[in-house]
Design a protein around this motif. Structure first.
Motif, mmCIF file in Angstrom:
data_model
loop_
_atom_site.group_PDB
_atom_site.id
_atom_site.type_symbol
_atom_site.label_atom_id
_atom_site.label_comp_id
_atom_site.label_asym_id
_atom_site.label_seq_id
_atom_site.Cartn_x
_atom_site.Cartn_y
_atom_site.Cartn_z
ATOM 1 N N GLY A 1 0.407 -0.968 0.307
ATOM 2 C CA GLY A 1 -0.001 0.294 -0.154
ATOM 3 C C GLY A 1 1.262 1.115 0.332
ATOM 4 O O GLY A 1 -0.021 2.612 -0.280
ATOM 5 N N CYS A 2 2.293 0.964 0.114
ATOM 6 C CA CYS A 2 3.325 1.901 -0.254
ATOM 7 C C CYS A 2 3.227 3.228 -1.415
ATOM 8 O O CYS A 2 3.684 2.069 -2.111
ATOM 9 C CB CYS A 2 4.154 1.976 0.512
ATOM 10 S SG CYS A 2 5.166 3.499 1.024
ATOM 11 N N PRO A 3 3.205 4.551 -1.824
ATOM 12 C CA PRO A 3 3.146 4.869 -2.764
ATOM 13 C C PRO A 3 4.460 5.471 -3.022
ATOM 14 O O PRO A 3 5.082 5.322 -2.107
ATOM 15 C CB PRO A 3 2.025 6.046 -2.624
ATOM 16 C CG PRO A 3 2.084 6.196 -1.724
ATOM 17 C CD PRO A 3 1.957 5.338 -0.510
ATOM 18 N N PHE A 4 5.072 4.908 -4.199
ATOM 19 C CA PHE A 4 5.853 5.311 -4.966
ATOM 20 C C PHE A 4 5.857 5.816 -6.217
ATOM 21 O O PHE A 4 5.127 5.483 -7.376
ATOM 22 C CB PHE A 4 6.832 4.473 -5.458
ATOM 23 C CG PHE A 4 8.422 4.665 -5.822
ATOM 24 C CD1 PHE A 4 9.300 4.891 -5.070
ATOM 25 C CD2 PHE A 4 9.298 4.595 -7.468
ATOM 26 C CE1 PHE A 4 10.726 4.983 -5.342
ATOM 27 C CE2 PHE A 4 9.880 4.926 -7.643
ATOM 28 C CZ PHE A 4 10.355 4.783 -6.693
ATOM 29 N N MET B 1 5.686 4.937 11.879
ATOM 30 C CA MET B 1 5.197 3.720 11.486
ATOM 31 C C MET B 1 5.395 2.990 12.890
ATOM 32 O O MET B 1 6.248 2.941 13.553
ATOM 33 C CB MET B 1 6.368 3.294 10.889
ATOM 34 C CG MET B 1 8.047 3.355 10.962
ATOM 35 S SD MET B 1 8.606 2.596 9.456
ATOM 36 C CE MET B 1 10.598 3.233 10.074
ATOM 37 N N THR B 2 4.638 2.235 12.674
ATOM 38 C CA THR B 2 4.377 0.831 13.722
ATOM 39 C C THR B 2 6.325 -0.043 12.948
ATOM 40 O O THR B 2 5.826 -0.571 12.148
ATOM 41 C CB THR B 2 3.245 0.085 13.886
ATOM 42 O OG1 THR B 2 2.780 1.638 14.691
ATOM 43 C CG2 THR B 2 3.270 -0.435 15.138
ATOM 44 N N ILE B 3 6.573 -0.288 13.251
ATOM 45 C CA ILE B 3 7.426 -1.955 12.928
ATOM 46 C C ILE B 3 6.794 -2.891 14.217
ATOM 47 O O ILE B 3 7.069 -2.512 15.608
ATOM 48 C CB ILE B 3 9.484 -0.997 13.571
ATOM 49 C CG1 ILE B 3 9.109 0.328 13.212
ATOM 50 C CG2 ILE B 3 10.125 -2.435 13.348
ATOM 51 C CD1 ILE B 3 10.902 0.303 13.996
ATOM 52 N N TYR B 4 7.151 -4.332 13.110
ATOM 53 C CA TYR B 4 6.977 -5.540 14.315
ATOM 54 C C TYR B 4 8.023 -5.741 14.345
ATOM 55 O O TYR B 4 8.912 -5.787 12.976
ATOM 56 C CB TYR B 4 5.923 -6.063 13.394
ATOM 57 C CG TYR B 4 4.487 -4.739 12.971
ATOM 58 C CD1 TYR B 4 3.454 -4.795 14.416
ATOM 59 C CD2 TYR B 4 4.144 -4.434 11.830
ATOM 60 C CE1 TYR B 4 2.159 -4.607 14.598
ATOM 61 C CE2 TYR B 4 2.850 -3.505 11.895
ATOM 62 C CZ TYR B 4 1.927 -3.409 13.108
ATOM 63 O OH TYR B 4 1.347 -2.811 13.130
ATOM 64 N N GLY C 1 1.805 5.139 9.464
ATOM 65 C CA GLY C 1 0.554 6.027 9.711
ATOM 66 C C GLY C 1 0.796 7.586 8.366
ATOM 67 O O GLY C 1 -0.833 7.593 8.676
ATOM 68 N N TRP C 2 1.775 8.191 8.544
ATOM 69 C CA TRP C 2 1.604 9.654 8.069
ATOM 70 C C TRP C 2 3.494 9.515 6.976
ATOM 71 O O TRP C 2 4.326 8.479 7.628
ATOM 72 C CB TRP C 2 1.418 10.475 8.666
ATOM 73 C CG TRP C 2 2.325 11.003 9.557
ATOM 74 C CD1 TRP C 2 2.050 10.742 10.564
ATOM 75 C CD2 TRP C 2 3.744 11.365 9.729
ATOM 76 N NE1 TRP C 2 2.294 10.980 11.840
ATOM 77 C CE2 TRP C 2 3.486 11.415 11.195
ATOM 78 C CE3 TRP C 2 4.815 11.831 8.797
ATOM 79 C CZ2 TRP C 2 4.966 12.349 11.621
ATOM 80 C CZ3 TRP C 2 5.594 12.463 9.332
ATOM 81 C CH2 TRP C 2 5.821 12.087 10.587
ATOM 82 N N LEU C 3 3.540 9.927 5.988
ATOM 83 C CA LEU C 3 4.430 9.933 4.944
ATOM 84 C C LEU C 3 4.714 10.975 4.567
ATOM 85 O O LEU C 3 3.668 11.661 4.112
ATOM 86 C CB LEU C 3 5.390 8.939 4.232
ATOM 87 C CG LEU C 3 6.530 8.725 3.641
ATOM 88 C CD1 LEU C 3 7.049 7.321 3.584
ATOM 89 C CD2 LEU C 3 6.552 9.850 2.221
#
Length: 221
Positions: free
Chosen positions: A65-68, A78-81, A95-97
């Motif tokens: 889902g991250c646009p480029f 961001m939340t890192i897993y 969350g936001w960029l």
């Protein structure tokens, strides 16, 4: 026509509101979900996979889902897993960029491209002002008009030198509002893969005083 970084006050307000309370995620402790704010490069692999890259070459995988649009330096939340994706590092939820404004490099030997004036700029002593992945990111305060006119932020260099000079041309704008902003410069063409090179950044404060700060170059990985 000279290409320069154009900064609008509305963009500065957005970035300023996002810049409060940043945390540095570089200790690598991701055994449980961890929400952080970071400066990253948005990149795309040859197969179209989008990933985020922080200092020291650390990668994060934001999913499909991250646009480029193109490679660029950006601030993000961001939340890192703990889950790691082969080749792309830990999985993250963005969350936001917010892409950073991009300043240009001026060769001091080229008088046609050198900035014509310097109205001063005050660097903020926080981790946002950093060198990572071949980019210099600068968090600063400056004076702006109300309403704001166009301002130009540039970075002067001399080929072969490890000294850089940050310049701010307010283009005759008034000094009504003293507020912060962010800008980045792609300095990979100046230092290549010379990881660890000591770089001196010079600038003139809004009070007219000269200042400098040393950084360790983090090469593009």
């Amino acid at each position: 026509m000279k290409r320069k970084s154009i900064i609008y006050l509305c963009a500065l307000v957005v970035l300023a509101s996002c810049s409060k309370g940043y945390s540095d995620p570089m200790d690598g402790q991701y055994d449980k979900p961890r929400k952080v704010e970071d400066i990253v490069t948005v990149k795309q692999d040859a197969d179209g996979t989008v990933y985020l890259q922080s200092r020291g070459g650390e990668r994060f995988y934001p999913g499909a889902g991250c646009p480029f649009e193109r490679q660029q330096r950006a601030m993000c939340s961001m939340t890192i897993y703990a889950e790691e994706i082969p080749l792309y590092g830990h999985r993250v939820e963005v969350g936001w960029l917010e892409p950073l404004d991009e300043g240009l490099l001026y060769n001091v030997a080229d008088t046609d491209s050198k900035s014509s004036s310097d109205d001063g700029i005050d660097l903020l002593d926080d981790w946002i002002t950093q060198i990572g992945d071949g980019y210099l990111s600068v968090h600063y305060n400056a004076w702006w008009g109300e309403p704001a006119g166009l301002h130009y932020i540039g970075l002067e260099y001399e080929p072969g030198s490890t000294s850089l000079t940050l310049v701010h041309d307010a283009a005759g704008d008034a000094r009504d509002i003293y507020t912060d902003g962010m800008v980045c410069f792609d300095i990979s063409s100046l230092f290549g893969d010379a990881d660890g090179t000591q770089i001196t950044l010079n600038w003139t404060k809004t009070t007219g005083e000269k200042a400098s700060k040393k950084f360790e170059y983090d090469a593009r990985k």
